[in-house]
Motif scaffolding. Structure first.
Motif, PDB file in Angstrom:
ATOM      1  N   LYS A  56       0.720  -1.285   0.002  1.00  0.00           N
ATOM      2  CA  LYS A  56       0.058   0.019   0.035  1.00  0.00           C
ATOM      3  C   LYS A  56       0.899   1.290  -0.085  1.00  0.00           C
ATOM      4  CE  LYS A  56      -1.086   0.267   4.940  1.00  0.00           C
ATOM      5  NZ  LYS A  56       0.096   1.063   5.343  1.00  0.00           N
ATOM      6  N   ASN A  57       2.220   1.097   0.273  1.00  0.00           N
ATOM      7  CA  ASN A  57       3.030   2.428   0.361  1.00  0.00           C
ATOM      8  C   ASN A  57       3.560   2.509  -1.194  1.00  0.00           C
ATOM      9  OD1 ASN A  57       2.631   2.802   3.149  1.00  0.00           O
ATOM     10  ND2 ASN A  57       4.248   1.222   3.370  1.00  0.00           N
ATOM     11  N   SER A  58       3.525   1.599  -1.942  1.00  0.00           N
ATOM     12  CA  SER A  58       3.848   1.668  -3.245  1.00  0.00           C
ATOM     13  C   SER A  58       3.005   2.996  -4.168  1.00  0.00           C
ATOM     14  CB  SER A  58       3.736   0.506  -4.305  1.00  0.00           C
ATOM     15  OG  SER A  58       4.205   0.767  -5.484  1.00  0.00           O
ATOM     16  N   GLU A  59       3.876   3.894  -5.018  1.00  0.00           N
ATOM     17  CA  GLU A  59       3.091   4.955  -5.554  1.00  0.00           C
ATOM     18  C   GLU A  59       2.156   4.386  -6.599  1.00  0.00           C
ATOM     19  OE1 GLU A  59       5.200   8.249  -6.574  1.00  0.00           O
ATOM     20  OE2 GLU A  59       4.695   8.508  -4.352  1.00  0.00           O
ATOM     21  N   ASP A  60       2.256   3.334  -7.206  1.00  0.00           N
ATOM     22  CA  ASP A  60       1.558   2.820  -8.099  1.00  0.00           C
ATOM     23  C   ASP A  60       0.478   1.891  -7.632  1.00  0.00           C
ATOM     24  OD1 ASP A  60       3.278   0.771  -7.686  1.00  0.00           O
ATOM     25  OD2 ASP A  60       3.838   0.454  -9.598  1.00  0.00           O
ATOM     26  N   VAL A  61       0.251   1.984  -6.421  1.00  0.00           N
ATOM     27  CA  VAL A  61      -1.007   1.085  -5.925  1.00  0.00           C
ATOM     28  C   VAL A  61      -1.804   2.010  -5.222  1.00  0.00           C
ATOM     29  CG1 VAL A  61      -1.587  -0.519  -4.022  1.00  0.00           C
ATOM     30  CG2 VAL A  61       0.645  -0.874  -5.400  1.00  0.00           C
ATOM     31  N   GLY A  62      -3.171   1.667  -5.111  1.00  0.00           N
ATOM     32  CA  GLY A  62      -4.416   2.345  -4.763  1.00  0.00           C
ATOM     33  C   GLY A  62      -5.069   1.662  -3.828  1.00  0.00           C
ATOM     34  N   THR A  63      -5.286   1.778  -2.729  1.00  0.00           N
ATOM     35  CA  THR A  63      -5.900   0.970  -1.522  1.00  0.00           C
ATOM     36  C   THR A  63      -7.419   1.615  -1.378  1.00  0.00           C
ATOM     37  OG1 THR A  63      -4.081   0.168  -0.716  1.00  0.00           O
ATOM     38  CG2 THR A  63      -5.818   0.077   0.598  1.00  0.00           C
ATOM     39  N   GLY A  64      -8.422   0.760  -1.366  1.00  0.00           N
ATOM     40  CA  GLY A  64      -9.764   1.100  -0.920  1.00  0.00           C
ATOM     41  C   GLY A  64      -9.977   0.219   0.344  1.00  0.00           C
ATOM     42  N   LEU A  65     -10.621   0.791   1.414  1.00  0.00           N
ATOM     43  CA  LEU A  65     -10.758  -0.171   2.577  1.00  0.00           C
ATOM     44  C   LEU A  65     -12.392   0.590   2.783  1.00  0.00           C
ATOM     45  CD1 LEU A  65      -9.981  -2.136   4.663  1.00  0.00           C
ATOM     46  CD2 LEU A  65      -9.172  -0.335   6.075  1.00  0.00           C
ATOM     47  N   VAL A  66     -13.146  -0.332   2.845  1.00  0.00           N
ATOM     48  CA  VAL A  66     -14.678   0.264   3.118  1.00  0.00           C
ATOM     49  C   VAL A  66     -15.459  -0.880   3.985  1.00  0.00           C
ATOM     50  CG1 VAL A  66     -14.874   1.445   0.771  1.00  0.00           C
ATOM     51  CG2 VAL A  66     -15.417  -1.065   0.908  1.00  0.00           C
ATOM     52  N   GLY A  67     -16.261  -0.241   4.743  1.00  0.00           N
ATOM     53  CA  GLY A  67     -17.095  -1.186   5.355  1.00  0.00           C
ATOM     54  C   GLY A  67     -18.584  -0.925   5.096  1.00  0.00           C
ATOM     55  N   ALA A  68     -19.198  -2.083   5.490  1.00  0.00           N
ATOM     56  CA  ALA A  68     -20.834  -1.930   5.256  1.00  0.00           C
ATOM     57  C   ALA A  68     -21.270  -1.558   6.727  1.00  0.00           C
ATOM     58  CB  ALA A  68     -21.495  -3.165   4.741  1.00  0.00           C
ATOM     59  N   PRO A  69     -21.970  -0.436   6.971  1.00  0.00           N
ATOM     60  CA  PRO A  69     -22.665  -0.284   8.139  1.00  0.00           C
ATOM     61  C   PRO A  69     -23.666  -1.168   8.733  1.00  0.00           C
ATOM     62  CG  PRO A  69     -22.504   1.775   6.801  1.00  0.00           C
ATOM     63  CD  PRO A  69     -22.245   0.690   5.911  1.00  0.00           C
ATOM     64  N   ALA A  70     -24.597  -1.764   7.552  1.00  0.00           N
ATOM     65  CA  ALA A  70     -25.749  -2.625   7.897  1.00  0.00           C
ATOM     66  C   ALA A  70     -25.037  -3.819   8.434  1.00  0.00           C
ATOM     67  CB  ALA A  70     -26.348  -2.971   6.454  1.00  0.00           C
ATOM     68  N   CYS A  71     -23.980  -4.331   8.509  1.00  0.00           N
ATOM     69  CA  CYS A  71     -23.749  -5.715   9.013  1.00  0.00           C
ATOM     70  C   CYS A  71     -22.158  -5.766   9.466  1.00  0.00           C
ATOM     71  CB  CYS A  71     -23.619  -6.681   7.729  1.00  0.00           C
ATOM     72  SG  CYS A  71     -22.421  -6.222   6.327  1.00  0.00           S
ATOM     73  N   GLY A  72     -21.432  -4.558   9.174  1.00  0.00           N
ATOM     74  CA  GLY A  72     -20.267  -4.469   9.715  1.00  0.00           C
ATOM     75  C   GLY A  72     -18.932  -5.492   8.886  1.00  0.00           C
ATOM     76  N   ASP A  73     -19.358  -6.171   7.711  1.00  0.00           N
ATOM     77  CA  ASP A  73     -18.404  -6.545   7.041  1.00  0.00           C
ATOM     78  C   ASP A  73     -17.536  -5.575   6.483  1.00  0.00           C
ATOM     79  OD1 ASP A  73     -19.819  -8.869   7.464  1.00  0.00           O
ATOM     80  OD2 ASP A  73     -20.502  -9.312   5.538  1.00  0.00           O
ATOM     81  N   VAL A  74     -16.224  -6.035   6.272  1.00  0.00           N
ATOM     82  CA  VAL A  74     -15.135  -5.120   5.752  1.00  0.00           C
ATOM     83  C   VAL A  74     -14.520  -5.521   4.366  1.00  0.00           C
ATOM     84  CG1 VAL A  74     -12.905  -3.935   6.158  1.00  0.00           C
ATOM     85  CG2 VAL A  74     -14.780  -4.177   7.917  1.00  0.00           C
ATOM     86  N   MET A  75     -14.108  -4.642   3.678  1.00  0.00           N
ATOM     87  CA  MET A  75     -13.497  -4.967   2.075  1.00  0.00           C
ATOM     88  C   MET A  75     -12.498  -4.153   1.946  1.00  0.00           C
ATOM     89  SD  MET A  75     -15.552  -5.156  -1.620  1.00  0.00           S
ATOM     90  CE  MET A  75     -16.802  -6.436  -0.932  1.00  0.00           C
ATOM     91  N   LYS A  76     -11.178  -4.788   1.468  1.00  0.00           N
ATOM     92  CA  LYS A  76      -9.988  -4.180   1.062  1.00  0.00           C
ATOM     93  C   LYS A  76      -9.750  -4.626  -0.283  1.00  0.00           C
ATOM     94  CE  LYS A  76      -5.778  -5.119   1.865  1.00  0.00           C
ATOM     95  NZ  LYS A  76      -4.577  -5.257   2.855  1.00  0.00           N
TER      96      LYS A  76
END
Ligand code: FES
Length: 133
Positions: A22-42
């Motif tokens: 994730k520290n690489s300049e050519d990498v983009g990271t998305g980290l999101v969570g679903a409020p409805a159930c608490g599930d998390v996706m990266k």
């Protein structure tokens, strides 16, 4: 609840599970969570010199539909431009996987994760004006 064959397939054989630097300049990271159930996706993208997404990885701590949605999302965005990837709609994912209404938010998580990864990548790039100086 019955899962579609495609959900089961992606759940049992998830594509592109893993992590990019994730520290690489050519990498983009998305980290999101679903409020409805608490599930998390990266979801992470690696962008090549030509501006195309050359690699994508995900890790999802969530339900089978969320895992399947992120697995499918990584398959779809490889080889695409950032704009093309960011225009993928959760409804396309939900339709492809035949998600039932109660599982639509799982596909929303995948759309949000793609957008977040693209935004993170863009935020890391030098501004056009600065690059021109
Ligand atoms: Fe929440 Fe699937 S149940 S992401």
């Amino acid at each position: 609840m019955a899962y579609s064959d495609k959900v089961v397939d992606h759940y049992e054989n998830p594509r592109n599970v893993g992590t990019l630097d994730k520290n690489s300049e050519d990498v983009g990271t998305g980290l999101v969570g679903a409020p409805a159930c608490g599930d998390v996706m990266k979801l992470q993208i690696k962008v090549g010199a030509g501006g195309l997404i050359e690699d994508a990885k995900f890790k999802t701590f969530g339900c089978g539909s969320a895992i399947a949605s992120s697995s499918l999302a990584t398959e779809w965005i490889k080889g695409k431009t950032l704009d093309e990837a960011a225009s993928i709609r959760n409804t396309e994912i939900a339709q492809h996987l035949s998600l039932p209404p109660v599982k639509i938010h799982c596909s929303v998580l995948a759309e949000d994760a793609i957008k977040a990864a693209v935004a993170d990548y863009r935020a890391k790039q030098p501004k056009a004006s600065e690059a021109a100086e």
